[in-house]
Each structure stands twice: as C-alpha cells, then as structure tokens.
Write an enzyme that holds these catalytic residues in place. Structure first.
Site, PDB file in Angstrom:
ATOM      1  N   ASP A   1      85.851 -24.903  54.337  1.00 50.31           N
ATOM      2  CA  ASP A   1      87.113 -25.391  53.811  1.00 50.31           C
ATOM      3  C   ASP A   1      87.641 -26.488  54.723  1.00 50.31           C
ATOM      4  OD1 ASP A   1      89.222 -25.170  51.832  1.00 50.31           O
ATOM      5  OD2 ASP A   1      90.486 -24.469  53.456  1.00 50.31           O
TER       6      ASP A   1
ATOM      7  N   TYR B   1      90.366 -29.900  55.533  1.00 53.21           N
ATOM      8  CA  TYR B   1      91.809 -30.075  55.787  1.00 53.21           C
ATOM      9  C   TYR B   1      92.069 -31.563  55.602  1.00 53.21           C
ATOM     10  CZ  TYR B   1      96.078 -29.115  58.678  1.00 53.21           C
ATOM     11  OH  TYR B   1      97.356 -28.939  59.168  1.00 53.21           O
TER      12      TYR B   1
ATOM     13  N   HIS C   1      99.391 -32.998  53.366  1.00 47.32           N
ATOM     14  CA  HIS C   1      99.422 -31.574  53.686  1.00 47.32           C
ATOM     15  C   HIS C   1      99.373 -31.347  55.195  1.00 47.32           C
ATOM     16  CE1 HIS C   1      98.621 -27.323  53.739  1.00 47.32           C
ATOM     17  NE2 HIS C   1      97.446 -27.503  54.311  1.00 47.32           N
TER      18      HIS C   1
ATOM     19  N   GLU D   1      96.443 -22.007  47.723  1.00 50.83           N
ATOM     20  CA  GLU D   1      96.137 -23.379  48.124  1.00 50.83           C
ATOM     21  C   GLU D   1      95.344 -24.033  47.002  1.00 50.83           C
ATOM     22  OE1 GLU D   1      94.269 -23.671  51.947  1.00 50.83           O
ATOM     23  OE2 GLU D   1      96.132 -23.222  53.021  1.00 50.83           O
TER      24      GLU D   1
ATOM     25  N   GLU E   1      92.963 -26.564  45.564  1.00 52.32           N
ATOM     26  CA  GLU E   1      91.895 -27.359  46.161  1.00 52.32           C
ATOM     27  C   GLU E   1      90.841 -27.737  45.123  1.00 52.32           C
ATOM     28  OE1 GLU E   1      90.324 -25.816  49.793  1.00 52.32           O
ATOM     29  OE2 GLU E   1      92.205 -24.831  50.378  1.00 52.32           O
TER      30      GLU E   1
ATOM     31  N   ASP F   1      92.137 -21.286  47.689  1.00 51.03           N
ATOM     32  CA  ASP F   1      91.838 -20.643  48.968  1.00 51.03           C
ATOM     33  C   ASP F   1      93.080 -19.867  49.397  1.00 51.03           C
ATOM     34  OD1 ASP F   1      90.116 -20.066  51.118  1.00 51.03           O
ATOM     35  OD2 ASP F   1      91.092 -21.560  52.363  1.00 51.03           O
TER      36      ASP F   1
ATOM     37  N   ARG G   1      99.873 -16.357  55.278  1.00 50.71           N
ATOM     38  CA  ARG G   1     100.400 -17.269  56.297  1.00 50.71           C
ATOM     39  C   ARG G   1     100.843 -16.533  57.568  1.00 50.71           C
ATOM     40  NH1 ARG G   1      98.275 -22.029  54.827  1.00 50.71           N
ATOM     41  NH2 ARG G   1      98.949 -22.674  52.742  1.00 50.71           N
TER      42      ARG G   1
ATOM     43  N   GLN H   1      97.747 -15.572  59.427  1.00 49.25           N
ATOM     44  CA  GLN H   1      97.112 -16.800  59.907  1.00 49.25           C
ATOM     45  C   GLN H   1      97.825 -17.374  61.129  1.00 49.25           C
ATOM     46  OE1 GLN H   1      97.141 -19.894  56.948  1.00 49.25           O
ATOM     47  NE2 GLN H   1      96.162 -21.405  58.270  1.00 49.25           N
TER      48      GLN H   1
ATOM     49  N   LYS I   1      92.538 -15.871  55.934  1.00 52.92           N
ATOM     50  CA  LYS I   1      91.862 -16.599  54.868  1.00 52.92           C
ATOM     51  C   LYS I   1      90.687 -15.834  54.253  1.00 52.92           C
ATOM     52  CE  LYS I   1      93.683 -20.907  55.133  1.00 52.92           C
ATOM     53  NZ  LYS I   1      94.116 -21.725  53.993  1.00 52.92           N
TER      54      LYS I   1
ATOM     55  N   THR J   1      88.803 -16.109  48.179  1.00 55.25           N
ATOM     56  CA  THR J   1      88.803 -17.499  47.720  1.00 55.25           C
ATOM     57  C   THR J   1      88.316 -17.466  46.270  1.00 55.25           C
ATOM     58  OG1 THR J   1      88.292 -18.360  49.925  1.00 55.25           O
ATOM     59  CG2 THR J   1      87.840 -19.807  48.049  1.00 55.25           C
TER      60      THR J   1
ATOM     61  N   THR K   1      93.963 -28.022  51.023  1.00 51.62           N
ATOM     62  CA  THR K   1      95.106 -28.144  50.117  1.00 51.62           C
ATOM     63  C   THR K   1      95.324 -29.589  49.692  1.00 51.62           C
ATOM     64  OG1 THR K   1      96.161 -26.257  51.170  1.00 51.62           O
ATOM     65  CG2 THR K   1      97.572 -27.693  49.862  1.00 51.62           C
TER      66      THR K   1
ATOM     67  N   GLU L   1     104.339 -25.464  51.961  1.00 50.91           N
ATOM     68  CA  GLU L   1     105.029 -26.754  51.867  1.00 50.91           C
ATOM     69  C   GLU L   1     106.152 -26.727  50.841  1.00 50.91           C
ATOM     70  OE1 GLU L   1     102.246 -30.322  51.988  1.00 50.91           O
ATOM     71  OE2 GLU L   1     100.905 -28.686  51.430  1.00 50.91           O
TER      72      GLU L   1
END
Length: 405
Positions: A119, A121, A126, A192, A194, A226, A230, A233, A246, A250, A337, A351
């Site tokens: 995954d 970024y 984001h 997320e 994606e 995904d 939070r 994480q 995570k 998924t 994301t 976000e």
C-alpha cells in the site's frame, strides 16, 4: 462488424465494449469460473472455451484469474480482441447469447489470488493533511516523500472480496490524555478510498522493473478500501508501522479493468519537483482521470479525483522492485488514500472529520467522525473512454460489524 455491442443495454452503466473487465463468478451448485462483464451480464468464458469460441480452457475454468494473468500481454490482447469480435459481430450472436448470464443471478468472488500486498502513500493532498493532523508543529511532508513513493507491506491473507463483513478490530490504543495504553475495540475505524493494480507477469529476483515495462507486467486495475483503525495505528506507529491498525482487512472490487481499457483515461500527472531519480522517470503520461465516489450508508461522503495523485502506477512498480524484489503473479499494489485539495475530495474520515474535530455531515441529517457499527461504505469509480463512453471500475463495499473480542 461494428464498434457497438449487440448486447442490449451494454452501453449503459460503464460496462460497455470499451471496458470488458474480468472477474470470477459462480452460480448455485457450480464451481467458480472466469467471466467478462458486458452491460448487466457476465460472459461465461469457461463455457465459451468449451464451445470453441475462445481459446484455452485452462485459463478460464478456474476460480482465479491468476492462470490467465500469468499468460502475458499477448494472450491478454488476443482474448480482448476475440471477445470484442464476438460481442460486436451479429454473426456470432446466436452462439454467444446462451453464455451471457445476468449479473443478478451470480455470486461474484475475489477475482485473483493475492501473492503480496503493498500500500503506497501517493497523494500529496492526503499526505499533507495527515502530516498537519498528526504533526501540527512540524513539516507536513517527511523529507523523503517527494523523492520516492513511500509504502508499507500489508497482509495478503486479509485482502477480502467486496461484500465481506468487516469485523471491528481490537488492539492497544492510547488516547492523547491517557497515562497508559488500554486494550479494546478500535474507537476510530476508518475507510481509505484507493485504486490498485494487480501483476500478471512475474519478474526475476535481483532485477528491477523499469516504469516503461508497466504494461508488460500489470494485468489491470481494481478499487481498494484499505480499512484503518486510526487509534491502533497511531499508538503502534512509533516509529515502525502501520501493523495491526491495517492488517485486519483490505477489500477489493470484483472486476479487474484491463490496462488497455484505461488508455483513454491517461493524463499528465502533477509536476514533480524535484525531478525524480532516473529509475523513477516515466516517458509517458500515467496520471489516470478516475473519478471516485465514496458513500456511507448510501449517502455521498466524498468524491476524490485520482488524477491529482503525485506518484503514478509505473513509478510505484519501479520503486517496489528497484532493490531487486521480484514480482509475483497476483501481487497487489494500492495507491494509498486518494484525496484532493477540497474537503469534499478527501478519501478518508481522518481527513474529512479532521481526526474527529470536525464531524462530517451526511445528507440524511446524520454525521460521522469515524465509522460506527452497522455502517456500510461503498467506493465506486469511473473513467472516460473512447467517443464519450464511460469506463466503470465497479464498486467495493463493506459493512462494519461489532468486535468479537
């Protein structure tokens, strides 16, 4: 032969002749096999092969796309051309029509066996927003972010097909004002939005795959959710991670859209400054004009645009292999994301709610900071095709269920 399919209604909904995505389906009492979506039907390629209408039954009488994906670009092109011929030439209609099954009558499965899962970024919007939320006193972007596509390795064993229930994960979490960590169900469960691509043709160990070889290895694109806990994480990622926040789930969409179907959607990506190192340079424009839509309980929460992604899929592939790591058939690479500059374009609740400080109002009068038990998240997307047509990437859906422990 015409350029319009004789399948009724096939030009509506984004699964027209310009798309022809692959998936795995089954009917009650039958084994899964490979099919192609056309309109609201599935073309049964296993039966088509048995009838001598397409070649090589070994590819299609299987509960996975992997055997076909590893066959390579020439086989992908030949089958796409043959299916296009069969679905546009009226001379084949009588022979092909019995092998078209309403999507409503089948169960869609995970389309491929996942080898490894990475995954990325890759959205500057984001990454900048996440940096401002998590490191308000520091620079939003880490110093390496504009020099390479940052990523983490996830768990292939928890990549689930669309529709799989999402059990709220449990683990350690520590709120800002808590003196010690505690154990329990995640209080900040997130989605997320994606876009991912899946590898068909493997590569040898010790040799990187250049960006220019993207089409030779990559079979197609899927939508990805995904899921993220939070609070788990943020506590565990100091500095390694993510890990348990995570790895619990998924989700991937049911249809794999071939790379060839998205040629009309390629656009120039954002300007990269500083210029990337030579192994990351790409001579073709590989931004993708994909328009995503995220729904919570059927209500639109965001509309991210994939064209704003800073790092492109060929660059992600080149970076993932530059150290000599080999590709394997079924490797899944997700974008990270997808977010844009406006609030309505942000691809996760971290976000959208600014880490819970600004609840997101939905148009049914409710609001969310993070996901609640019973919430259903749906991500769908489409892209422009030839002559004003639309290319649908289908959708990936999951419903949150209470923690089991």
């Amino acid at each position: 032969m015409t350029t319009v399919s004789w399948v009724e209604g096939s030009q509506d909904g984004g699964f027209g002749i310009e798309n022809l995505p692959y998936g795995i389906f089954s009917r009650p009492g039958e084994l899964p096999r490979v099919g192609v979506a056309i309109g609201d039907r599935v073309l049964d390629l296993a039966e088509m092969s048995a009838a001598g209408l397409v070649e090589d039954r070994r590819y299609f009488a299987s509960g996975s796309l992997n055997a076909f994906m590893v066959a390579g670009r020439a086989a992908w092109r030949a089958n796409r051309e043959r299916v296009t011929e069969l679905l546009t030439d009226e001379a084949y209609r009588e022979r092909v029509e019995p092998h078209l099954i309403p999507v409503a009558d089948v169960e869609l499965q995970r389309p491929f066996e996942v080898a490894d899962y990475v995954d990325f970024y890759s959205s500057e919007h984001h990454a900048t927003n996440a940096g401002r939320i998590l490191r308000p006193q520091g620079e939003p972007l880490p110093p390496n972010w504009k020099h390479m596509p940052v990523a983490y390795h996830g768990r292939s064993g928890t990549v689930y097909p669309a529709g799989t229930p999402i059990i709220r994960p449990s683990g350690q979490r520590r709120a800002k004002d808590d003196p010690e960590p505690s154990y329990g169900p995640s209080r900040r469960l997130d989605f997320e939005a994606e876009v991912g691509f899946v590898v068909g043709v493997p590569s040898p160990a010790g040799r990187g795959v250049p960006a220019s070889a993207f089409r030779d290895h990559v079979f197609g694109f899927v939508l990805v959710n995904d899921w993220s806990a939070r609070d788990l994480q943020m506590w565990e990622s100091q500095p390694l991670g993510p890990f348990l926040g995570k790895s619990f789930a998924t989700s991937v969409s049911s249809w794999v859209v071939p790379v060839a179907a998205l040629e009309q959607a390629r656009v120039p990506p954002p300007v990269q400054d500083p210029a990337p190192l030579p192994y990351l340079r790409c001579d073709e424009p590989w931004g993708l004009d994909l328009h995503l839509e995220v729904l919570i309980n059927g209500r639109v929460a965001a509309r991210p645009k994939f064209a704003s992604m800073y790092w492109t899929p060929p660059q992600q592939l080149a970076h993932a292999t530059v150290n000599g790591a080999p590709l394997r058939t079924g490797d899944l690479f997700a974008s990270g994301t997808v977010s844009g500059p406006e609030r309505g374009e942000r691809g996760c609740l971290l976000e959208l709610s600014w880490n819970g400080q600004q609840p997101l109002p939905l148009d049914d009068g409710t609001e969310r900071t993070f996901l609640e038990d019973g919430d259903t998240v749906t991500i769908r997307a489409q892209a422009p095709g030839a002559s004003g047509s639309r290319i649908a990437l289908g959708e990936v859906t999951g419903t949150v269920h209470p923690a089991l422990s």
